[in-house]
Design a protein around this motif. Structure first.
Motif, PDB file in Angstrom:
ATOM      1  N   GLY A 285       0.290  -0.898   0.458  1.00 27.03           N
ATOM      2  CA  GLY A 285       0.310  -0.623   0.345  1.00 27.03           C
ATOM      3  C   GLY A 285       1.181   1.361   0.157  1.00 27.03           C
ATOM      4  N   ILE A 286       0.417   2.447  -0.010  1.00 30.86           N
ATOM      5  CA  ILE A 286       1.211   4.054  -0.348  1.00 30.86           C
ATOM      6  C   ILE A 286       0.043   5.102   0.369  1.00 30.86           C
ATOM      7  N   ALA A 287       0.175   5.114   1.389  1.00 31.98           N
ATOM      8  CA  ALA A 287      -0.642   6.054   1.987  1.00 31.98           C
ATOM      9  C   ALA A 287       0.379   7.582   1.700  1.00 31.98           C
ATOM     10  N   SER A 464      -3.421  -4.473   3.352  1.00 33.49           N
ATOM     11  CA  SER A 464      -2.176  -4.277   2.552  1.00 33.49           C
ATOM     12  C   SER A 464      -1.306  -5.304   3.415  1.00 33.49           C
ATOM     13  N   ASP A 465      -0.401  -5.520   3.160  1.00 34.25           N
ATOM     14  CA  ASP A 465       1.061  -6.384   3.936  1.00 34.25           C
ATOM     15  C   ASP A 465       2.324  -5.569   4.522  1.00 34.25           C
ATOM     16  N   LEU A 479       5.872   1.127   7.007  1.00 31.10           N
ATOM     17  CA  LEU A 479       5.067   0.169   7.909  1.00 31.10           C
ATOM     18  C   LEU A 479       4.196  -1.308   7.085  1.00 31.10           C
ATOM     19  N   ILE A 480       4.528  -2.071   9.022  1.00 30.97           N
ATOM     20  CA  ILE A 480       4.074  -3.740   8.632  1.00 30.97           C
ATOM     21  C   ILE A 480       2.411  -3.391   8.894  1.00 30.97           C
ATOM     22  N   THR A 484       0.016  -1.793  12.813  1.00 24.91           N
ATOM     23  CA  THR A 484       0.643  -0.330  12.838  1.00 24.91           C
ATOM     24  C   THR A 484      -1.446   0.034  13.055  1.00 24.91           C
ATOM     25  N   SER A 485      -1.627   1.694  13.063  1.00 19.28           N
ATOM     26  CA  SER A 485      -2.787   1.448  13.558  1.00 19.28           C
ATOM     27  C   SER A 485      -3.095   3.045  12.293  1.00 19.28           C
TER      28      SER A 485
END
Length: 513
Positions: A285-287, A464-465, A479-480, A484-485
């Protein structure tokens, strides 16, 4: 005394040729209330609001404004009655400025000429209604989707509507921008404006709505309070319960096999020093906030945009800059952020749009295999449950969510091994989202890999992983997802530049280990 609705659709029906899309549906919108319209893609929501907006006229039933039956032959007639619509598909002219788009059709004049000073003043006032501070002389085509959405909202508010129809207004907005919009909605509510609100984000319905009309397959199912639990709403919408909205299944594939390597990718003014590896069987994922550079990175990897330096490799294959054909040949598929402009040929058929990526690769002796393409496209359309009358139907006539599934299906058909998904479930209902997530699982289980940009943090964490967080065009951290949060992601996405630079260095070291 019972309050009278501002606008009502009474027992309306609508058909397009032999296809009945709305059957005997009633919807009421009251002063100072937000009526939510809920249903799957293809349930008829857009058709209903287009009746209120004067785009379509019902075949049966009535439209009442202030209790009086009216005929709305066009959008101008609707606007004259104080009805404004924010459509899911933006109605902006990219070559014109923000001011010109906001005031389209209502330019102030002086001595018979457009009064540019007054035009800008009125446009700025409209932007201020939603707390947007932008240069109104900026051309709309230079804006991202989220800011275009805000301009569309300002445009609708500028006519002082007393009936406001909002079709997926938060689909492209961050949480901060959504909060800003909801403050505007609450202010309008306090002034007696009635609103019809469509959203696939079930978590925001209870926050902004008063009551909900649920549709399924063009028919009325129920009217329930906006406080109705999400699980019950899903059951009403799709006719079945959905136990797991984010059904990510981890694969047992070789996690050391890197299928995509991005090294020091840089495009001046857009992003800088982006490095990561994507492993077989993984969803990365890309945030980041709007403007962080997420979409720009995805487009560069896909070959849609050129970049200044750095490299992109699929396996051992080095991809040339700005070459979509080479990227597709290497196994990259790209679901773009803006399906209407970048992902589809709206006048072409569903069949053609599904087959564009494979037309050349499946040709026989230099001739296109139209029969085979049609068979494959039909199979993928059935798998994705694309709601349509025919595979030959123009894709522009489908609902937004079904258009998105068709873009996704193109790369399923092409058997892409690396999928780049930019907001892949925007405008897609909860049932269809789960189907797309299951397809993502099938791709990764078969050894493929996915990079997914999403503004929905629950989606990123749920599917996402790993998550890379971007800020101001650079990597802010990795982040894994199991550890995470949402708060941790937002902290990385918004902290100051000095901390971001340090985190970027650490993230790059971690990726290269």
């Amino acid at each position: 005394m019972t309050q009278q609705p501002l606008i009502s659709l009474k027992n309306v029906s609508k058909s397009f040729g032999p296809v009945r899309v709305i059957r005997d549906v009633t919807v009421d919108v009251y002063p100072g209330k937000v009526q939510v319209l809920l249903g799957e893609n293809g349930a008829g929501k857009s058709t209903l609001i287009k009746m209120m907006a004067g785009v379509y006229q019902p075949d049966a039933g009535d439209i009442l404004v202030d209790g009086t039956a009216v005929h709305l032959p066009n959008t101008r007639a609707a606007e004259a009655l104080g009805i404004a619509t924010i459509h899911q598909e933006l109605n902006l002219v990219a070559s014109l400025t923000i001011a010109e788009n906001v005031m389209m059709g209502r330019f102030p004049t002086r001595f018979g000429l457009v009064d540019r000073k007054e035009l800008r003043r009125q446009a700025r006032a409209a932007l201020q209604l939603i707390g947007l501070d932008m240069d109104v002389d900026t051309r709309v085509g230079e804006l991202g989707i989220a800011r275009q959405q805000l301009v569309e909202i300002a445009k609708a508010l500028s006519i002082n509507a007393r009936i406001l129809i909002l079709d997926e207004p938060t689909a492209a907005l961050t949480r901060t921008e959504t909060d800003r919009l909801f403050r505007v909605v609450n202010d309008l509510r306090s002034h007696g404006v009635g609103m019809l609100f469509i959203s696939h984000h079930l978590d925001e319905i209870g926050e902004i709505g008063d009551s909900i009309t649920v549709l399924r397959d063009g028919e009325f199912v129920a009217e329930v309070p906006a406080s109705t639990p999400e699980a019950d709403l899903v059951t009403l919408m799709v006719g079945r319960s959905i136990d797991d909205q984010f059904p990510r299944r981890l694969t047992e594939s070789d996690t050391t096999a890197v299928v995509l390597t991005v090294d020091s990718l840089t495009a001046k003014g857009r992003f800088e020093g982006i490095s990561f590896g994507l492993r077989a069987g993984e969803v990365l994922g890309i945030a980041g906030l709007v403007g962080a550079g997420r979409t720009e990175v995805i487009r560069a990897i896909a070959g849609a945009d050129r970049y200044d330096s750095g490299t992109v490799r699929v396996g051992d294959t080095l991809l040339p800059k700005g070459n979509v054909r080479a990227a597709i040949a290497a196994g990259i598929g790209h679901v773009p952020e803006d399906r209407k402009v970048q992902g589809l040929v709206l006048d072409a058929s569903v069949n053609d749009n599904l087959g564009y990526a494979t037309l050349a690769s499946t040709a026989r002796l230099g001739l296109a295999d139209f029969a085979g393409q049609r068979e494959r496209a039909t199979s993928v359309a059935d798998t994705l449950r694309i709601r349509m009358n025919s595979i030959d139907q123009p894709i522009g006539s489908l609902s937004g969510g079904n258009q998105q599934k068709a873009v996704f299906g193109r790369w399923i058909l092409a058997a892409s091994t690396v999928l780049l998904l930019d907001e892949p479930t925007r405008g897609v209902d909860v049932g269809a989202k789960v189907e797309i997530y299951e397809l993502m699982n099938e791709i990764t289980a078969a050894g493929g890999a996915i990079v997914m940009v999403s503004s929905e943090l629950p989606e990123l964490i749920g599917m996402s992983d790993r998550i890379l967080v971007m800020r101001d065009g650079r990597l802010a951290g990795e982040l894994i997802t199991a550890n995470t949060s949402q708060d941790e992601i937002m902290t990385l996405a918004t902290r100051d530049a000095l901390e971001t630079e340090t985190a970027t260095d650490d993230a790059e070291k971690k990726v290269r280990r």
